[in-house]
Design an enzyme around this catalytic site. Structure first.
Site, PDB file in Angstrom:
ATOM      1  N   LYS A  51     -11.009 -27.491  -4.063  1.00 49.24           N
ATOM      2  CA  LYS A  51     -10.586 -28.430  -5.106  1.00 49.24           C
ATOM      3  C   LYS A  51     -11.706 -29.417  -5.428  1.00 49.24           C
ATOM      4  CE  LYS A  51      -5.816 -27.680  -3.876  1.00 49.24           C
ATOM      5  NZ  LYS A  51      -4.679 -27.953  -3.010  1.00 49.24           N
ATOM      6  N   GLN A  95      -2.117 -32.410   0.288  1.00 51.72           N
ATOM      7  CA  GLN A  95      -2.188 -30.997   0.684  1.00 51.72           C
ATOM      8  C   GLN A  95      -1.038 -30.667   1.643  1.00 51.72           C
ATOM      9  OE1 GLN A  95      -4.319 -28.788  -0.639  1.00 51.72           O
ATOM     10  NE2 GLN A  95      -3.417 -27.149   0.553  1.00 51.72           N
ATOM     11  N   ASP A 118       0.497 -31.765  -8.953  1.00 54.25           N
ATOM     12  CA  ASP A 118       1.063 -30.521  -8.405  1.00 54.25           C
ATOM     13  C   ASP A 118       2.309 -30.078  -9.178  1.00 54.25           C
ATOM     14  OD1 ASP A 118      -0.222 -29.251  -6.258  1.00 54.25           O
ATOM     15  OD2 ASP A 118       0.374 -30.821  -4.847  1.00 54.25           O
TER      16      ASP A 118
HETATM   17  N1  GUN Z   1      -0.456 -25.846  -0.090  1.00 50.94           N
HETATM   18  C1  GUN Z   1      -0.448 -24.580  -0.550  1.00 50.94           C
HETATM   19  N2  GUN Z   1      -0.398 -24.565  -1.895  1.00 50.94           N
HETATM   20  C2  GUN Z   1      -0.381 -25.844  -2.289  1.00 50.94           C
HETATM   21  C3  GUN Z   1      -0.354 -26.463  -3.579  1.00 50.94           C
HETATM   22  O1  GUN Z   1      -0.304 -25.837  -4.642  1.00 50.94           O
HETATM   23  N3  GUN Z   1      -0.364 -27.826  -3.569  1.00 50.94           N
HETATM   24  C4  GUN Z   1      -0.373 -28.548  -2.427  1.00 50.94           C
HETATM   25  N4  GUN Z   1      -0.358 -29.872  -2.524  1.00 50.94           N
HETATM   26  N5  GUN Z   1      -0.405 -28.004  -1.219  1.00 50.94           N
HETATM   27  C5  GUN Z   1      -0.410 -26.659  -1.172  1.00 50.94           C
END
Ligand code: GUN
Length: 288
Positions: A51, A95, A118
């Site tokens: 990211k 996350q 998200d």
């Molecule tokens: N963990 C796995 N996929 C995601 C996601 O799309 N967003 C977040 N915040 N955590 C994740």
């Protein structure tokens, strides 16, 4: 045909980079994404690094805040509260998964709806299911973009989604429904799953089990979207929820792992951050 999410996302990120380059002159700054990582799970560390790299390519300011696994729920919620109130922050992502002593639901609810890049906040989820403007979760959004870029007709098709998670299965089902597919949501308790999946024109697999979908479960000409990220228990290599070698010869279109859905998720996170930024900028202008 193998659809490369890697190539499509590179193209889309380059377009976003051009768009973002004009922001300092227009708005006085670039979008700012804050990513919070609790603990040091290797998969999560790798996602968060991805990211940050994508942010750099697009020109988005990225702040990654790392906290030890021992952080209390109260401390994490208080950090999110601070970021909600910080005018220089446009997007907040925590996350997942989080350590067991922290409620994911509480964390997701605490992130302000406007900064929820998200698309996990209950108000964003509700808006999605009511066809109202909202931030759409990154992986489902990326899947629809991949299908469209590959020239797949969704309207009128039978889509089978394996998996019913809040992150992928449920929202992608809703997006496919909005594209006028006829959608069936299957899961670990579905009886006679192969019979069902063989009827699919579009098969989206997000069940989290390595090579779960085998050639006998897929008909000739199916579009197969593999959302899984697993370690192959035999080789230790990254693999999807689909047995790629077996299924690829039968599929009309298939996504690889890695390089399929994953890069699209990150790409859509960049897009969501820009959308949140632009909404905040236009709201700010309206208030003045
Ligand atoms: N963990 C796995 N996929 C995601 C996601 O799309 N967003 C977040 N915040 N955590 C994740």
């Amino acid at each position: 045909m193998i659809i490369s999410g890697k190539e499509l996302s590179a193209r889309l990120k380059a377009e976003m980079a051009e768009q973002v380059a004009a922001f300092p002159e227009k708005y006085g700054r670039v979008p700012h994404l804050v990513v919070i990582l609790v603990g040091d799970d290797p998969a999560s560390v790798s996602y968060v690094t991805g990211k940050a790299k994508a942010s750099e390519v697009v020109g988005i300011r990225n702040t990654t805040i790392r906290k030890p696994e021992t952080i209390t729920e109260e401390e994490l919620l208080s950090l999110i509260g601070q970021l909600n109130g910080d005018d220089t922050v446009d997007g907040i992502l925590v996350q997942l998964p989080l350590p067991r002593h922290i409620s994911e639901a509480k964390v997701i609810e605490t992130i302000s709806k406007e900064k929820d890049v998200d698309g996990f906040h209950p108000l964003n989820v509700a808006a999605l299911w009511q066809k109202q403007p909202c931030t759409v979760a990154c992986t489902p959004k990326g899947i629809i973009k991949l299908l469209k870029a590959a020239g797949v007709t969704i309207q009128g098709k039978r889509a089978v989604v394996i998996g019913r998670s809040n992150i992928v299965g449920l929202p992608v089902s809703k997006l496919l429904l909005d594209e006028n597919a006829t959608v069936t949501v299957a899961h670990s308790r579905t009886v006679n799953l192969p019979e069902l999946t063989r009827q699919a024109d579009i098969l989206v697999v997000a069940i989290g089990r390595p090579k779960f979908v085998t050639a006998d479960m897929v008909s000739e000409g199916t579009v197969v979207i593999d959302v899984g990220v697993n370690r192959d228990p035999q080789t230790g290599k990254l693999c999807g929820d689909v047995d790629f070698a077996g299924v690829e010869p039968k599929a009309a279109v298939i996504t690889p792992v890695p390089g399929g859905v994953g890069p699209m998720t990150i790409c859509c996170l960049m897009e969501n951050t820009i959308e949140c930024f632009l909404r905040r900028m236009s709201d700010g202008l309206r208030q003045d």
